[in-house]
Structure formats: C-alpha cells, structure tokens
Design a protein around this motif. Structure first.
Motif, PDB file in Angstrom:
ATOM      1  N   ASN A 167       0.819  -1.226   0.000  1.00 17.76           N
ATOM      2  CA  ASN A 167       0.000   0.000   0.000  1.00 17.76           C
ATOM      3  C   ASN A 167       0.852   1.276   0.000  1.00 17.76           C
ATOM      4  O   ASN A 167       0.415   2.313  -0.489  1.00 17.76           O
ATOM      5  CB  ASN A 167      -0.959   0.007   1.191  1.00 17.76           C
ATOM      6  N   TYR A 168       2.045   1.182   0.573  1.00 21.49           N
ATOM      7  CA  TYR A 168       3.017   2.287   0.516  1.00 21.49           C
ATOM      8  C   TYR A 168       4.341   1.672   0.083  1.00 21.49           C
ATOM      9  O   TYR A 168       5.309   1.660   0.862  1.00 21.49           O
ATOM     10  CB  TYR A 168       3.183   2.941   1.878  1.00 21.49           C
ATOM     11  N   PRO A 169       4.383   1.147  -1.137  1.00 18.99           N
ATOM     12  CA  PRO A 169       5.569   0.364  -1.513  1.00 18.99           C
ATOM     13  C   PRO A 169       6.849   1.182  -1.506  1.00 18.99           C
ATOM     14  O   PRO A 169       7.915   0.665  -1.189  1.00 18.99           O
ATOM     15  CB  PRO A 169       5.244  -0.136  -2.921  1.00 18.99           C
ATOM     16  N   ASN A 171       7.196   4.545   0.080  1.00 18.94           N
ATOM     17  CA  ASN A 171       7.411   5.276   1.327  1.00 18.94           C
ATOM     18  C   ASN A 171       7.752   4.381   2.511  1.00 18.94           C
ATOM     19  O   ASN A 171       8.745   4.604   3.212  1.00 18.94           O
ATOM     20  CB  ASN A 171       6.189   6.128   1.650  1.00 18.94           C
ATOM     21  N   GLU A 172       6.918   3.367   2.725  1.00 13.50           N
ATOM     22  CA  GLU A 172       7.142   2.565   3.940  1.00 13.50           C
ATOM     23  C   GLU A 172       8.430   1.742   3.830  1.00 13.50           C
ATOM     24  O   GLU A 172       9.095   1.515   4.827  1.00 13.50           O
ATOM     25  CB  GLU A 172       5.950   1.657   4.199  1.00 13.50           C
ATOM     26  N   THR A 173       8.761   1.323   2.601  1.00 13.81           N
ATOM     27  CA  THR A 173      10.019   0.582   2.448  1.00 13.81           C
ATOM     28  C   THR A 173      11.181   1.512   2.764  1.00 13.81           C
ATOM     29  O   THR A 173      12.110   1.152   3.493  1.00 13.81           O
ATOM     30  CB  THR A 173      10.159   0.055   1.007  1.00 13.81           C
ATOM     31  N   ARG A 298      -4.832   1.266   4.304  1.00 10.09           N
ATOM     32  CA  ARG A 298      -3.741   1.857   5.094  1.00 10.09           C
ATOM     33  C   ARG A 298      -3.718   1.120   6.418  1.00 10.09           C
ATOM     34  O   ARG A 298      -4.784   0.834   6.975  1.00 10.09           O
ATOM     35  CB  ARG A 298      -4.009   3.348   5.367  1.00 10.09           C
ATOM     36  N   CYS A 299      -2.524   0.869   6.937  1.00 10.49           N
ATOM     37  CA  CYS A 299      -2.498   0.193   8.236  1.00 10.49           C
ATOM     38  C   CYS A 299      -3.125   1.098   9.288  1.00 10.49           C
ATOM     39  O   CYS A 299      -3.718   0.629  10.246  1.00 10.49           O
ATOM     40  CB  CYS A 299      -1.084  -0.226   8.601  1.00 10.49           C
ATOM     41  N   THR A 300      -3.023   2.413   9.072  1.00  8.70           N
ATOM     42  CA  THR A 300      -3.573   3.368  10.033  1.00  8.70           C
ATOM     43  C   THR A 300      -5.058   3.677   9.796  1.00  8.70           C
ATOM     44  O   THR A 300      -5.636   4.491  10.529  1.00  8.70           O
ATOM     45  CB  THR A 300      -2.805   4.695   9.939  1.00  8.70           C
ATOM     46  N   ALA A 301      -5.662   3.067   8.785  1.00  7.25           N
ATOM     47  CA  ALA A 301      -7.070   3.387   8.479  1.00  7.25           C
ATOM     48  C   ALA A 301      -7.967   3.118   9.696  1.00  7.25           C
ATOM     49  O   ALA A 301      -7.664   2.241  10.522  1.00  7.25           O
ATOM     50  CB  ALA A 301      -7.547   2.548   7.306  1.00  7.25           C
ATOM     51  N   GLN A 456      -3.445   8.448  11.731  1.00  8.58           N
ATOM     52  CA  GLN A 456      -2.455   8.563  10.661  1.00  8.58           C
ATOM     53  C   GLN A 456      -1.055   8.396  11.217  1.00  8.58           C
ATOM     54  O   GLN A 456      -0.847   8.464  12.419  1.00  8.58           O
ATOM     55  CB  GLN A 456      -2.577   9.916   9.953  1.00  8.58           C
ATOM     56  N   ARG A 457      -0.140   8.177  10.282  1.00  2.80           N
ATOM     57  CA  ARG A 457       1.253   7.993  10.688  1.00  2.80           C
ATOM     58  C   ARG A 457       1.955   9.334  10.875  1.00  2.80           C
ATOM     59  O   ARG A 457       2.731   9.518  11.790  1.00  2.80           O
ATOM     60  CB  ARG A 457       1.973   7.171   9.615  1.00  2.80           C
ATOM     61  N   GLY A 458       1.705  10.249   9.969  1.00  2.50           N
ATOM     62  CA  GLY A 458       2.458  11.500   9.949  1.00  2.50           C
ATOM     63  C   GLY A 458       2.077  12.455  11.051  1.00  2.50           C
ATOM     64  O   GLY A 458       1.093  12.240  11.750  1.00  2.50           O
TER      65      GLY A 458
HETATM   66  O1  G3H Z   1      -0.173   1.824   5.976  1.00  3.27           O
HETATM   67  C1  G3H Z   1       0.327   2.479   6.895  1.00  3.27           C
HETATM   68  C2  G3H Z   1       0.956   3.800   6.620  1.00  3.27           C
HETATM   69  O2  G3H Z   1       2.134   3.991   7.341  1.00  3.27           O
HETATM   70  C3  G3H Z   1       0.007   4.871   6.925  1.00  3.27           C
HETATM   71  O3  G3H Z   1       0.524   6.107   6.714  1.00  3.27           O
HETATM   72  O4  G3H Z   1      -1.260   7.280   7.956  1.00  3.27           O
HETATM   73  O5  G3H Z   1       0.311   8.514   6.540  1.00  3.27           O
HETATM   74  O6  G3H Z   1      -1.414   7.049   5.509  1.00  3.27           O
HETATM   75  P1  G3H Z   1      -0.529   7.309   6.682  1.00  3.27           P
END
Ligand code: G3H
Length: 520
Positions: A167-169, A171-173, A298-301, A456-458
């Motif tokens: 889902n964040y190939p 950024n998260e990597t 999103r994991c944070t959804a 959210q993560r940010g």
């Molecule tokens: O999938 C998990 C992401 O780290 C979520 O980031 O909350 O900025 O979308 P985000």
C-alpha cells in the motif's frame, strides 16, 4: 497509459546490474482495459523470479560489503555516508514522474496520493540526513564520568533485510531502508508482491550512489528467495511491514532468533469512538477520510466505528451520504477517491465479510455499497456490527466500514482491551472532562490517541509504533536511526598517558568513530 510493458530482467548485486534470463512473474495492473465487450487487466510488464541461488549470492555480496563491520561503508565517516545519500536523493528526484505513474498503474493509487507518497519519501530522506547530522553532533564529544572518559556513538548492526508493504511500496520501504543504510548497515531489499516495477527506475541510482554490495535487490516468491536468507542465520535485522503471520514465519526461520533484531509494522484495527457531543460534520469528514483514503488500504485506516446511540441515526445518515458521493474512477482522474483494488480476490473476501455480517443481522446501509465492477469495489457501510461478526475483529484492509453502536463507553474500551491490535484510536467529542478521562486509559492500549482527527502515521517526525500484534520497534525520522544501530563506545581511564594517546588520534583525524569533528 504506459507506452509499453516494462519487462524488468535486472537485479542489483555487488554493485552490478545483473541480467536474469530465467522465469519471470507477469505484472497485471488493477486497471482494466476494454477490449471489445470485455475488460481485462492491463499487462504492465514482468520481473525476475529469482531462486535460492541468486538470493544467497546477494547475501554473500552484502556480507562482503559489510565485512564483519570492517568494510568501507560501515567504517566510513558519517559525513561521507551523507554525501552518498545526497547523491541518491538527487538521482531519485529525476525519476518522480515514472515512479508516480507506476504507483497509479501498479497499485491503483490516485495521482495526488502517488505524488504525495513520492514527495513525502524525498522529504523523509532529507529529514533523515538532518537528524543524523544532529545525532552525530551530539556524539562528537567526550563524556567524563568517575575517572573514565568515553565517546559514545551509534554503530551499525550488519545485514538488514528490508521488505515493505504494497500500500506504501515506496514510502514505507524507504522509511526503513534509508535509515538502515545511512547508519552504515548493508541492505538486501525485496519489494512487496504488488508494487515491484515502480522500484525499477531506481536501480541505477542505487548502483551509482553507493559502494558495491551496500544495497542489493532480490525479486521473486518469498519462500524461494526470503526463506533461504532467514534460514542462513546471516540476516542481522529484519525490517518488515506486512502481516504478523508472515513476520512470525520469517522470525522462526532464523536459527538464532535472539541475534535477530526486528523492526515490524503489522496489522491494526483502529477504532473511532464518536461521543454524543461530537461535532457531527467534522466527525463525518474525518471518519470518511480515515476509513476510505486509498480505499481503506492503510495500516492506520479507521477499521471500525463506534457511534453513541443518541447520535447514531444522524451520524449514519450523513456518513452514508458522504460515502455514496465519493467519486469512483481511474487513479489519474481529477478528484477521484475510489480506485481499483490491486489484490487479486480482494472483492470476494470483502463480500464474504459482508455476507457473514448480514447473516447475523447487519446490512449495507449506503447506496451502491458493496457493488463490484471488475476490480472496483464501491465502499460499503455495514450496520449494526457486533462481536459475533468477522468484521468486528478482522482487519478488512479495504473499503468496507463496520459501524457498531454503543450506550456505555465501557463497550468500545473493552473492545480495545480485548483486541489483538494496539496501534491508534480516534476520539470525537467536545467535553474536556470526558476526553481527558478517556485519554489516560487509552494511551495504555494504543500508541496514539487522535482527538477529533483521523488516525495517521504522519508527521514522520512523530513516533510510529503499536502494541500487541501491531508493531515491534518504533519508527520516526529520529527513532529509525536508533532502531538500526546499537550504542557502542570507546572508553579509557583518565590517565595522562591515555589523554595524550586520544589527543593524538583526534589531532590526526585517524579514526572515524573516535572523532570530535562537528558536521555543519
Ligand atoms: O499503511 C500504513 C501507513 O504507514 C500509513 O501512513 O497514515 O500517513 O497514511 P498514513
């Protein structure tokens, strides 16, 4: 549309881009293309299906570059490592357009979100460089304590295996790969199953920006290429964002798990709790964003909503209306919010969840909810959901929104206490006393309590972690520098002889570690 399919044949090992002429994996886009009356997934290209042999060659190359901590990269002065990273980010920015386009085609991310993912990643790298300068400045001094002088720094751990999510190939990597690299580790990077080709434009930048073997790539079936790496016992750090099931398999494959440091981002089922005095329009806007940005992937959804009975009718009416008004379309269309789902079989899974809830008395309450058109799945609001239903417990990771009603605040709190997950929660309400009473117990259940805001993560400088099955280790720009390193120090009794010796080393700038240089 992409001009022509991208058939990636190459992988990066020991500073060389090798060509693979074995079997490949076709990449089909979630975007379907009409051919006559039919619509078929667009063939985006293919990537190598490497085997255990290549995977172990990559591991050899990484180990050679690290050389038990004696290699050029782990012993390089911080300032020089920063220069390599700056070169990489410079080359990376050239590839923005290509990567953004592939993010849309490969995983169905909207143009705006794909651009945001790219830009946020570049900013993350720049912030990481600044954070490292800061860390280094603070470590550029001696500590005198009880007749002993010491210089304390953070040193790398060795070979890091980095695996990010689909889902964040990018950024998260990169939130693991970049800090791991810049701190002097060497990296083996395996892209997620979906979201492989978008990394292809960066292969040359990796090769040109870093010394040979410092960053290497593997592609293919996880069991074939990752299993042998873990079983070798030669991976020092596992940085993995994905499911706890896979994380457990990988960890257990390592023959000496106590030697393996893990940095894991796993599942979550973040609830939103909507209190009776919440500002409804604000709660609706935030929960629609929280549940459905990038189709809820999103994991944070927000993955379940608890609404107080007093306001449930009004909230649900507004919420369903807003959901039904979301624009469904292709990722590059302006204003689009709902895009094709990249995971094969995902619609079937989501429908199964809905049918399970329906069989137990819930229903889809919004117009078009749960309609499937090819790889599109129109978001479904399912109400009322309760503990007998799968949707109450399972992380759906998609556009289905379970809504539960509560009378007593103990109900959502008990849900959180009993949940396997512990990442974040969103609280919507305006009574300071009640919010305060909830904050204190909830910070011990999750790692971020959001007030009148979606989860959210940010910003990326904030700590990002979770309890229970949701995470291991903390990531943020500065925390990530810590998780990929260990504190190590040089110490000496405060004698004249030792002072003279150390002074001489410092004066001659003879050590990268024992050094008081200040990075400007
Ligand atoms: O999938 C998990 C992401 O780290 C979520 O980031 O909350 O900025 O979308 P985000």
């Amino acid at each position: 549309m992409l001009d022509e399919p991208i058939h990636q044949k190459e992988y990066l090992v020991n500073g060389l881009i090798q060509t693979w002429d074995g079997p490949v994996q076709e990449v089909l886009s979630p975007v379907m293309i009409s051919e006559g009356r039919d619509a078929n997934p667009f063939l985006l290209g293919s990537y190598p299906l490497l085997t255990e042999k290549e995977s172990l060659e990559v591991l050899d190359a990484a180990e050679r570059a690290y050389s038990n901590g004696r290699g050029e990269w782990p012993t390089m002065p911080v300032e020089e490592r920063i220069r390599h990273m700056e070169l990489f980010v410079f080359k990376m920015t050239d590839k923005r357009q290509e990567i953004v386009r592939l993010l849309m085609w490969e995983i169905g991310k909207t143009l705006a979100d794909a651009q945001k993912e790219f830009d946020r990643t570049v900013e993350y790298i720049r912030d990481t460089i600044e954070a490292l300068k800061d860390l280094d400045r603070n470590s550029s001094r001696f500590v005198m304590e009880q007749g002993i002088m010491g210089q304390i720094r953070r040193a790398p751990l060795g070979v890091v295996l980095c695996m990010g999510p689909f889902n964040y190939p990018l950024n998260e990597t990169f939130t693991t790969l970049i800090p791991a690299l810049i701190m002097g580790n060497v990296v083996i990077f395996k892209p997620p199953k979906l979201g492989v080709l978008l990394h292809y434009p960066l292969l040359e930048a990796f090769r040109d920006a870093f010394p040979a073997g410092v960053i290497n790539t593997v592609y293919g079936d996880g069991q074939a290429v990752v299993g042998p790496l873990m079983k070798s016992g030669r991976i020092n750090v596992l940085a993995f964002i994905g499911t706890s099931r896979v994380a457990d398999i990988l960890k257990h494959q390592h023959p000496k798990p106590h030697r393996l440091r893990c940095v894991l981002g796993l599942e979550a089922k973040n609830p939103a709790i909507i209190l009776p005095d919440a500002s409804l329009d604000l709660a609706v806007n935030e929960t629609v964003l929280g549940t459905l940005s990038f189709n809820g992937q999103r994991c944070t959804a927000l993955k379940i909503l608890f609404v107080h009975r007093k306001i449930s009718e009004e909230f649900l009416e507004k919420f369903s209306q807003k959901v039904s008004s979301l624009m469904m379309g292709m990722p590059w269309e302006q204003g689009v919010q709902i895009t094709p789902l990249p995971e094969p079989g995902k619609s079937r899974y989501l429908l199964d969840l809905i049918h399970d809830a329906e069989a137990l008395g819930a229903r889809v309450i919004n117009e078009k909810g749960g309609e499937v058109h090819g790889s599109f799945f129109f978001p479904a609001v399912v109400f009322p959901v309760d503990s007998r239903m799968r949707l109450y417990h399972e992380e759906q990771f998609g556009p289905v929104i379970p809504v539960a009603v509560f009378d007593d605040i103990e109900e959502p709190i008990t849900y959180m206490v009993q949940s396997d997950y512990g990442q974040q929660v969103s609280l919507f309400g305006n009574d300071p006393q009640q919010i305060a009473r909830l904050i204190d117990p909830l910070v011990n259940q999750v790692c971020r309590v959001n007030i009148n805001s979606q989860c959210q993560r940010g910003p990326d400088t904030f700590p990002f972690t979770g309890r229970k099955d949701s995470a291991e280790g903390t990531l943020s720009v500065s925390d990530a520098l810590r998780v990929f390193t260990i504190r190590t120090l040089v110490a000496a009794k405060n004698s004249t002889q030792n002072k003279d010796l150390i002074k001489e080393i410092l004066r001659g700038n003879q050590s990268a570690f024992l050094n008081t240089d200040f990075i400007f």
